[in-house]
Design a protein around this motif. Structure first.
Motif, PDB file in Angstrom:
ATOM      1  N   HIS A  66      14.783  22.399 -20.814  1.00  0.00           N
ATOM      2  CA  HIS A  66      14.587  23.219 -19.614  1.00  0.00           C
ATOM      3  C   HIS A  66      14.127  24.645 -19.916  1.00  0.00           C
ATOM      4  O   HIS A  66      13.241  25.170 -19.257  1.00  0.00           O
ATOM      5  CB  HIS A  66      15.876  23.273 -18.792  1.00  0.00           C
ATOM      6  N   ASP A 131      21.497  15.972 -15.119  1.00  0.00           N
ATOM      7  CA  ASP A 131      20.174  16.279 -14.562  1.00  0.00           C
ATOM      8  C   ASP A 131      19.869  15.237 -13.488  1.00  0.00           C
ATOM      9  O   ASP A 131      20.081  14.041 -13.690  1.00  0.00           O
ATOM     10  CB  ASP A 131      19.099  16.222 -15.660  1.00  0.00           C
ATOM     11  N   HIS A 133      17.286  13.807 -12.389  1.00  0.00           N
ATOM     12  CA  HIS A 133      16.280  12.772 -12.566  1.00  0.00           C
ATOM     13  C   HIS A 133      16.639  11.734 -13.624  1.00  0.00           C
ATOM     14  O   HIS A 133      15.769  11.035 -14.166  1.00  0.00           O
ATOM     15  CB  HIS A 133      14.907  13.419 -12.796  1.00  0.00           C
ATOM     16  N   CYS A 349       9.136  15.249 -16.423  1.00  0.00           N
ATOM     17  CA  CYS A 349       9.688  13.928 -16.746  1.00  0.00           C
ATOM     18  C   CYS A 349       9.148  12.865 -15.816  1.00  0.00           C
ATOM     19  O   CYS A 349       9.338  11.676 -16.058  1.00  0.00           O
ATOM     20  CB  CYS A 349      11.212  13.954 -16.704  1.00  0.00           C
ATOM     21  N   CYS A 409      10.097  21.181 -20.121  1.00  0.00           N
ATOM     22  CA  CYS A 409      10.083  20.985 -18.655  1.00  0.00           C
ATOM     23  C   CYS A 409       9.073  21.920 -17.996  1.00  0.00           C
ATOM     24  O   CYS A 409       8.528  21.611 -16.938  1.00  0.00           O
ATOM     25  CB  CYS A 409      11.452  21.266 -18.066  1.00  0.00           C
ATOM     26  N   CYS A 412       7.961  22.648 -14.040  1.00  0.00           N
ATOM     27  CA  CYS A 412       8.629  21.744 -13.090  1.00  0.00           C
ATOM     28  C   CYS A 412       9.762  22.494 -12.401  1.00  0.00           C
ATOM     29  O   CYS A 412       9.930  22.404 -11.186  1.00  0.00           O
ATOM     30  CB  CYS A 412       9.172  20.513 -13.809  1.00  0.00           C
ATOM     31  N   ASN A 431       8.128  16.654  -9.582  1.00  0.00           N
ATOM     32  CA  ASN A 431       8.845  15.794  -8.643  1.00  0.00           C
ATOM     33  C   ASN A 431       9.459  16.500  -7.441  1.00  0.00           C
ATOM     34  O   ASN A 431       9.995  15.845  -6.555  1.00  0.00           O
ATOM     35  CB  ASN A 431       9.943  15.053  -9.410  1.00  0.00           C
ATOM     36  N   ARG A 437      10.872  26.230  -6.125  1.00  0.00           N
ATOM     37  CA  ARG A 437      11.132  25.335  -7.254  1.00  0.00           C
ATOM     38  C   ARG A 437      10.361  25.741  -8.514  1.00  0.00           C
ATOM     39  O   ARG A 437      10.829  25.569  -9.622  1.00  0.00           O
ATOM     40  CB  ARG A 437      10.749  23.903  -6.835  1.00  0.00           C
TER      41      ARG A 437
HETATM   42  S1  SF4 Z   1      10.991  17.956 -16.071  1.00  0.00           S
HETATM   43 FE1  SF4 Z   1      11.862  18.833 -14.213  1.00  0.00          FE
HETATM   44  S2  SF4 Z   1      13.045  17.233 -13.222  1.00  0.00           S
HETATM   45 FE2  SF4 Z   1      12.599  16.588 -15.314  1.00  0.00          FE
HETATM   46  S3  SF4 Z   1      14.402  17.162 -16.502  1.00  0.00           S
HETATM   47 FE3  SF4 Z   1      12.943  18.861 -16.640  1.00  0.00          FE
HETATM   48  S4  SF4 Z   1      13.428  20.244 -14.951  1.00  0.00           S
HETATM   49 FE4  SF4 Z   1      14.483  18.310 -14.550  1.00  0.00          FE
END
Ligand code: SF4
Length: 470
Positions: A66, A131, A133, A349, A409, A412, A431, A437
Motif C-alpha cells: 500500500h 484488506d 479485496h 489488484c 498499489c 488505487c 476497483n 479514493r
Molecule cells: S490495489 Fe487497491 S484494492 Fe488492491 S490491495 Fe492495493 S489498495 Fe487495496
C-alpha cells in the motif's frame, strides 16, 4: 447430505468449522493469513500487550504494497511514515517468524497478486487478509474474507475467525464476450445489475460459459470486485484451468502431495444438484465495455450508452444519482464516451496482472498518450514487472508516453505519493471510484478495463476500445 447437493461454500465451511457458537456464528479455522504494512502494526501491538504469540506463523505471509513508492524504492523510503510502517512490518515478521516479501526478495507485490502467483492461494482454503479485496482469492475456489485490524489480531493469535455463514447466490454468465469486452466489464455489469448492496449477506458463486472459459487472471478480476457488490466473498469452482495454473508454483504441493491435493480440490466443487439461496443469470453476449460515471462501482454504463436520467431512476436512488452528478460534474443524458480525462492509471489488484498489461500494451502501441494526460502503468508484482519487461511491454508503454513504475498499489488508494491533484479526472483500472479514493478529496475516478484506460490515455477522453483495436 450428498456432495452432489452441496455447494463449495458449504463444503469448505464445514471442513473448517471448529465449532458453532451459541449466537449461531461459526468459529472458522483460517488456512492462510496474508498481511501487509497498513492493517497489521496495530494487530501486532495488541498481541504484544496481551503477551500472545502468533499461533501459526507458517500459515501467515506478508508483503508491502500500500505505502510503497513506485518510483524510488531505495531505503530509507523518502516518506518517513512509509519507512516507519515498512520497518515495523519487518520487525514484526522477524520477531514472529513470518515470511515477508520485501522488494529485495524479488517476490514483492500487491497482496492479492502475489498470493495466487506464488501458489499460496489454493482451492478449498479459508483465507483472510486485512484488506477488502481479499475476495480475489476466490478465483481458485477458496473462501476468502477481507477483515479489520482487530480480526487480524484474532487470526494472528488463534488462526480462527468468528463469522456468520453467508448465503450463496449463484451468478451465471452465459454466452461469450465480444472483442474488447473483458472480465472487468463482466463484474461491473454484475454490480450494476444487482447493486452495490445486492450481495450483502451472500457469497457469490460465479459460473456459466463466460466464467468457465476465463483464464485464472480474468477470474481473479471478477472475484476481486465481489466486495464492491456487497458480497462477503466470491468464488469460482476449481477446475482444470485453476488447477493447471497452480502446478509448479513455488508454494503449491509437489509429487504425491500434489496428486492428493488435486483429488481433494476437485471434490470441493459445487455438486451438480447443489442448492443455492438465489440464482441470477446475465447474458454475456450483450455486454459492452463498461465505464463508471458516478461515485460507486454500481454507477456504471456501457461506453456506448448515455448517462442515466435522474427522473427515470427509482425514487430511492435519485439522491445518490444527484450527489454523483454534482461531484463528477457530468450531465444526465450525455454520452459517457468523449468525457475528458487528465490522468490514466493501469494497475491494482483488480487489473495489474500480466494479461492486463498485454491488453493495455496492444492499445498503447496504436498511438501516443495525449499531451495533457499523465499516464502510469504500475505492475501488480515484481514477477509481473519481470514478465512484462521480458516481453518488451515496458518499452511499448514508455514509447507511447506512459510512465513505467515499480510494483505496488499506487494510485488505487494513493497511500503512496501517486495521487490525483485537485479535480483531475482519472481513467482507472482499479476497483473503487469513491470520493477521494485516489488521493485528492475532489479527484474523480472513472473505472474501466486496462485496455479502455489505455484507449482513454491516447485519445485524452473516454473511448470505446473496440474502435481502437478493431
Ligand atoms: S490495489 Fe487497491 S484494492 Fe488492491 S490491495 Fe492495493 S489498495 Fe487495496
Amino acid at each position: 447430505m450428498s456432495p452432489n447437493t452441496r455447494n463449495l461454500l458449504q463444503k469448505v465451511w464445514d471442513t473448517h468449522s471448529v465449532r458453532e457458537l451459541p449466537g449461531g456464528q461459526t468459529q472458522l479455522f483460517i488456512g492462510l493469513h496474508l498481511i501487509h504494512e497498513v492493517t497489521s502494526p496495530q494487530a501486532f501491538a495488541m498481541l504484544r500487550e496481551m503477551k500472545l504469540p502468533v499461533r501459526f506463523p507458517q500459515r501467515t505471509f506478508a508483503t508491502v504494497d500500500h505505502i510503497i513508492p513506485t518510483d524510488d524504492q531505495q531505503r530509507p523510503l523518502a516518506d518517513a511514515l512509509a519507512e516507519e510502517m515498512m520497518t515495523a512490518l519487518e520487525r514484526n515478521c522477524a520477531d514472529a517468524g513470518i515470511e515477508l516479501f520485501t522488494p529485495a526478495s524479488g517476490k514483492q507485490g500487491i497482496v492479492h497478486v502475489i498470493g495466487p502467483e506464488l501458489g499460496l492461494t489454493q482451492p478449498g482454503m479459508t483465507i483472510a487478509c486485512g484488506d477488502s479485496h481479499t475476495s480475489t482469492h476466490g478465483a481458485f475456489g477458496a473462501v476468502a474474507f477481507g477483515i479489520g485490524t482487530s480480526q487480524v489480531r484474532d487470526v494472528l493469535a488463534t488462526q480462527c475467525l468468528t463469522l456468520a455463514r453467508p448465503k450463496v447466490r449463484r451468478i451465471e454468465v452465459t454466452g461469450a464476450l465480444g472483442a474488447g469486452v473483458y472480465a472487468k466489464d463482466v463484474i461491473l455489469a454484475i454490480i450494476r445489475a444487482l447493486g452495490v448492496k445486492g450481495g450483502v449477506g451472500y457469497a457469490y458463486e460465479y459460473g456459466g460459459a463466460v466464467i468457465e472459459s476465463m483464464t485464472v487472471e480474468e477470474r481473479l478480476t471478477v472475484c476481486n470486485m465481489s466486495i464492491e457488490g456487497g458480497a462477503r466473498c466470491g468464488y469460482i469452482n476449481p477446475d482444470d484451468t485453476s488447477i493447471e495454473y497452480l502446478r509448479g508454483r513455488p508454494y503449491a504441493p509437489e509429487g504425491a502431495a500434489w496428486e492428493r491435493a488435486v483429488s481433494e480440490w476437485r471434490s470441493l466443487a459445487s455438486g451438480p444438484d447443489a442448492a443455492y439461496d438465489d440464482v441470477v443469470s446475465l447474458d454475456g453476449d450483450r455486454l459492452a465495455p463498461s465505464v463508471t460515471w458516478g461515485i460507486n462501482p454500481g454507477q456504471n454504463i456501457g461506453v456506448d450508452e448515455r448517462l442515466p436520467l435522474v427522473d427515470s431512476a427509482r425514487p430511492e436512488h435519485r439522491a445518490s444519482l444527484e450527489e454523483a452528478y454534482a461531484f463528477m460534474d457530468l450531465k444526465p443524458g450525455e454520452p459517457i464516451a468523449g468525457t475528458g480525462i487528465e490522468v490514466a492509471f493501469i494497475g491494482s489488484c483488480t487489473n495489474g496482472r500480466i494479461s492486463d498489461l498485454r491488453e493495455a500494451a496492444r492499445v498503447a502501441q496504436t498511438g501516443q498518450v495525449a499531451p495533457h494526460v499523465r499516464a502510469l502503468v504500475v505492475p501488480g508484482s515484481q514477477a509481473v514487472a519481470r514478465q512484462a519487461q521480458e516481453e518488451g511491454l515496458d518499452e511499448i508503454f514508455r514509447a507511447a508516453g506512459f510512465q513505467w513504475r515499480e510494483a505496488g498499489c499506487s494510485m488505487c488508494l494513493a497511500m503512496n505519493p501517486d495521487k490525483l491533484v485537485g479535480r483531475e479526472m482519472c481513467a482507472s483500472s482499479s476497483n473503487r471510484n469513491f470520493k477521494g479514493r485516489q488521493g485528492s478529496p475532489t479527484g474523480r475516478t472513472l473505472l474501466m478495463s486496462p485496455a479502455m484506460v489505455a484507449a482513454a490515455a491516447i485519445r485524452g477522453k473516454v473511448t470505446d476500445v473496440r474502435e481502437v483495436i478493431s
